[in-house]
Design an enzyme around this catalytic site. Sequence first.
Site, short mmCIF file in Angstrom:
data_model
loop_
_atom_site.label_atom_id
_atom_site.label_comp_id
_atom_site.label_asym_id
_atom_site.label_seq_id
_atom_site.Cartn_x
_atom_site.Cartn_y
_atom_site.Cartn_z
N ARG A 76 2.42 -0.35 62.68
CA ARG A 76 1.98 0.63 61.69
C ARG A 76 0.94 0.08 60.71
O ARG A 76 -0.08 0.71 60.46
CB ARG A 76 3.19 1.17 60.88
N THR A 77 1.21 -1.09 60.15
CA THR A 77 0.28 -1.59 59.13
C THR A 77 -1.08 -1.86 59.76
O THR A 77 -2.12 -1.41 59.26
CB THR A 77 0.84 -2.88 58.49
N LYS A 106 -6.35 -23.70 67.64
CA LYS A 106 -6.83 -25.09 67.68
C LYS A 106 -6.34 -25.88 66.47
O LYS A 106 -6.71 -27.02 66.28
CB LYS A 106 -8.36 -25.12 67.70
N ARG A 127 -1.98 -10.31 57.37
CA ARG A 127 -0.52 -10.42 57.45
C ARG A 127 -0.22 -11.84 57.91
O ARG A 127 -0.79 -12.32 58.90
CB ARG A 127 0.07 -9.42 58.43
N HIS A 164 4.94 -6.66 50.25
CA HIS A 164 4.18 -5.80 51.16
C HIS A 164 3.64 -4.65 50.30
O HIS A 164 4.14 -3.53 50.34
CB HIS A 164 5.11 -5.28 52.27
N1 ASP Z 1 7.33 -3.13 58.93
C1 ASP Z 1 7.97 -3.65 57.75
C2 ASP Z 1 7.42 -5.01 57.41
O1 ASP Z 1 6.45 -5.45 58.00
C3 ASP Z 1 9.46 -3.62 57.83
C4 ASP Z 1 10.12 -4.45 58.89
O2 ASP Z 1 9.47 -5.19 59.63
O3 ASP Z 1 11.35 -4.34 58.97
O4 ASP Z 1 7.92 -5.65 56.49
#
Ligand code: ASP
Length: 346
Positions: A76-77, A106, A127, A164
């Site tokens: 999703r993100t 590397k 991320r 987040h």
């Molecule tokens: N998608 C959310 C996160 O990246 C929640 C999860 O992974 O449970 O933190």
Amino acid sequence: MTLPLNNAQRYVPEAINGDFRGKHIVTVEQFAPDDMDSLFKSAARMRTRVQRGDRGLVDLCLGKVMATLFFEASTRTDMSFQAAMLRLGGEVISTSGGVQFSSVYKGENLADTVRAVGCYADVVVLRHPEVRSSYEAAYYLDRLNERLGTHPVVVSGGDGVGEHPTQALLDLFTIADIKGSLDNLKITLVGDLLYGRTVHSLAKLIALHGAVNTTLAFVSPEMLKMPPAVMSFLKSRDIAVYETQQLDEVIGDSDVIYWTRIQEERFPLRADYEAIADQFIVTPATMARASDKAILMHPLPRKHEMGTQADHDVLDADQRSVYFQQMANGMYMRMALLAKVLGAER
Ligand code: ASP
């Protein structure tokens, strides 16, 4: 492969203070209530314009490039950021096949990888499994700026077990949108409150927004309680918080029930995960004890904490379940944020 951070502690996040342009987004602590409200308004506008197929939108980030740098799994993100940028008329780049095929493989550290990406993009969505990795990225992008005069910004897409921020923004937008106000709500966060970064950011964002007569309840096993740092932040913001291990103490009164996945991948000891893995499962029977006006939220992905596939199907059909709205709002919220940090919208 990840290497330790070098200078994350030297980066001090900038308050938004009504002006998002060129600011790195690393923590919800940057947002004041007016900043959140302006994002909520913008996200709602983005939604209307996308839903009616408004062509005017495609110009907002024309000529801008967003890079995604994901050192951890995401659906999703990652995809909502990409879709958001494309719908704003911008371009999206990433390493072919993900970071495992970049120079990270590397042995390159985050400071160097992020500066390479910063040479090509206006915004880097990061991320990474380390807490405060986006602070490290912000620090080094600022150093790049000093050398090259460019100004790429980093937007956190999740820092390990830390924060987040964009998930919290879309979550709070969803609550405000459905409930019509953030006042007079009992908001219950359930599950893995220790390792779940979404609940750290959401609890802090709720406290930062401030609302009349809104309270928080945290329901988790003893070993997965909200971390002390988040608890003391909430205390400093004067919001009432109730902690319990018994969902039945609060479920009937809750206006918002925010369920989370036990973060299996974060547990240092497998035995600890196994000891609590089967607790805190929401099923149709659980929701039978919730009020008619409650909403059920989940950042997703979901596993067995929402029961079986048959349970999912029943819960998905329950009008109180709003996790699909959350998902959709994620793109609109990220459109709003990208447009603002890139200076395309005030
Ligand atoms: N998608 C959310 C996160 O990246 C929640 C999860 O992974 O449970 O933190």
